[in-house]
Design a protein around this motif. Structure first.
Motif, PDB file in Angstrom:
ATOM      1  N   SER A  59      -1.447   1.921   5.077  1.00 19.08           N
ATOM      2  CA  SER A  59      -0.671   2.692   4.104  1.00 19.08           C
ATOM      3  C   SER A  59       0.205   3.716   4.802  1.00 19.08           C
ATOM      4  O   SER A  59       1.386   3.888   4.457  1.00 19.08           O
ATOM      5  N   PRO A  65       0.829  -1.201   0.000  1.00 18.53           N
ATOM      6  CA  PRO A  65       0.000   0.000   0.000  1.00 18.53           C
ATOM      7  C   PRO A  65       0.869   1.260   0.000  1.00 18.53           C
ATOM      8  O   PRO A  65       2.073   1.173   0.219  1.00 18.53           O
ATOM      9  N   SER A  99      -5.462  -2.071   2.926  1.00 17.46           N
ATOM     10  CA  SER A  99      -4.715  -1.011   3.610  1.00 17.46           C
ATOM     11  C   SER A  99      -5.457  -0.465   4.820  1.00 17.46           C
ATOM     12  O   SER A  99      -5.011   0.502   5.430  1.00 17.46           O
TER      13      SER A  99
END
Length: 440
Positions: free
Chosen positions: A342, A317, A406
């Protein structure tokens, strides 16, 4: 921080992870050294080599409570035929003028006390009668409790070799030795050594001040009630904790609403206490991704050389990223995506190395290793993207935790590593060897 603006490319350019990191590390510079008191320097990086001005220990001293004697006077001593020595007094730690020990004499000596002139060795008190005349004792009597005080005679029941139980002058470090090398991170043992050699201050690079803020009108602080469409702000907590773990002094600003003017004002207010700024959220292509708008407007009005470059990276991510400098001091800023995984992966790959660079560390990266993949099925990865999957590592084996999403914070909480799948790999079979980033 260098005043040079980050390099720019076309909007369609897909940056590699390595290109983005290289750009960051080429721009961020170590903080200027300062002189700090020892405790204030904890966690900082030493700028200069430290040379020992005085040997440790600075004099021969006893490692035991006992009696300082001459070797010949206790040779052949036994319980049946003890050596009987005249006790001429006490030698205590910190005593300025130790006693002279002559033939047939002994001095009571305490741990850490200097070996008195004339003495050649130390007999532990357990090898003696402690001056009480009642056979071997288990410990040293306090002076006030001994019938003869420090005077009288002591029976010694065992012989001792020369310099037994004596810590030699300079046996730890000698004057002129290098105590610590430049680049050393000062933890408790290093601070202890500096204090022991008489250093009250030390020249270091200070711990960088990192300001962390998350963006999004949907974010609510923990302990507050959630309304429809709201979620708790975890990013600012995670990244503030991560920055502190990396060695920084981190300030958590919390969630800022999706309003470019409010965000811009908040960033400008925080610049006064920031060596590095980190934002999360608002860097994608949505209509409410106001970080781009706010930061670009700040960059437009800053001095030449400032500005934030928003990029797409060939990674998963963490595809959307922003990096540049902001404000009159060209403070570096990293704009991370808003999904929790992320943002955390992006922190580990980009922000942590930037913090370590500000601190003046030579090795700014997490340790990496090779491991055997333990999985029920093959891992898939998008072509052309370097994928970072959460995992647990043990004894040369890494096991995936959770999926590739993510938003999977729970899986992240149980991970201690990142499994790296290269850009040119679309599938990794169980049992294959993979690269692993160790997170702790």
């Amino acid at each position: 921080m260098s005043s040079a603006a980050p390099r720019t490319t076309g909007q369609d350019h897909l940056w590699s992870v390595d290109e983005h990191l290289e750009d960051i590390l080429a721009t961020v510079r170590p903080l200027e050294p300062i002189e700090l008191q020892l405790l204030d320097a904890q966690g900082c990086v030493l700028v200069d080599d430290v040379t020992v001005p005085v040997s440790l220990p600075p004099f021969d001293n006893s490692s035991m409570d006992g009696y300082a004697v001459r070797v010949a006077d206790v040779a052949g001593a036994s319980e049946e035929f003890p050596a009987v020595l005249e006790v001429v007094g006490d030698v205590a730690a910190g005593q300025a003028e130790p006693l002279q020990v002559g033939p047939g004499q002994a001095a009571r000596i305490m741990t850490g006390a200097p070996l008195p002139p004339g003495a050649e060795t130390v007999v532990p008190v357990e090898w003696t009668d402690g001056g009480l005349g009642e056979g071997p004792v288990t410990g040293m009597r306090a002076r006030a409790l001994a019938p003869e005080g420090a005077e009288g005679h002591v029976h010694v029941y065992r012989p001792a070799e020369a310099r037994a139980h004596v810590r030699a002058k300079g046996s730890d470090v000698k004057a002129g030795d290098r105590a610590l090398e430049a680049g050393t991170v000062l933890g408790p043992p290093q601070i202890a050594l500096l204090a022991a050699i008489g250093r009250g201050t030390v020249r270091v690079r200070p711990r960088p001040r990192v300001v962390v803020m998350s963006t999004g009108s949907e974010l609510v602080q923990p302990d507050e009630a959630l309304r429809s469409g709201q979620i708790y702000d975890s990013n600012s907590f995670a990244l503030t904790a991560a920055a502190r773990d990396a060695g920084a002094i981190a300030y958590r600003v919390g969630a800022v609403a999706d309003d470019a003017e409010i965000l811009r004002s908040t960033i400008e207010d925080q610049l006064v206490r920031a060596d590095l700024m980190v934002t999360t959220g608002g860097v994608s292509v949505g209509a409410y991704d106001v970080v781009k708008e706010a930061l670009q407007s700040v960059g437009d009005e800053d001095e030449a050389g400032s500005g934030i470059d928003f990029r797409k990276l060939a990674m998963q991510p963490g595809k959307p990223q922003g990096f540049g400098s902001i404000g009159p001091d060209h403070t570096p800023l990293l704009a991370l995506p808003g999904n929790p995984v992320s943002s955390y992966v992006s922190f580990e790959l980009f922000v942590r190395p930037a913090i370590c660079t500000l601190m003046g560390l030579e090795d700014v990266h997490r340790p990496r290793t090779r491991a055997t993949l333990a999985a029920d099925k093959a891992l898939t990865s998008p072509k052309g993207r370097r994928q970072f999957l959460r995992g647990t590592y043990a004894d040369g084996t890494v096991t995936p935790v959770g999926g590739a999403g993510s938003h999977l914070v729970a899986a992240l909480a149980h991970a201690d590593s990142l499994i790296v799948v290269p850009e040119d790999t679309e599938s990794v079979e169980p049992g294959a060897e993979v690269e692993v980033v160790l997170l702790g």
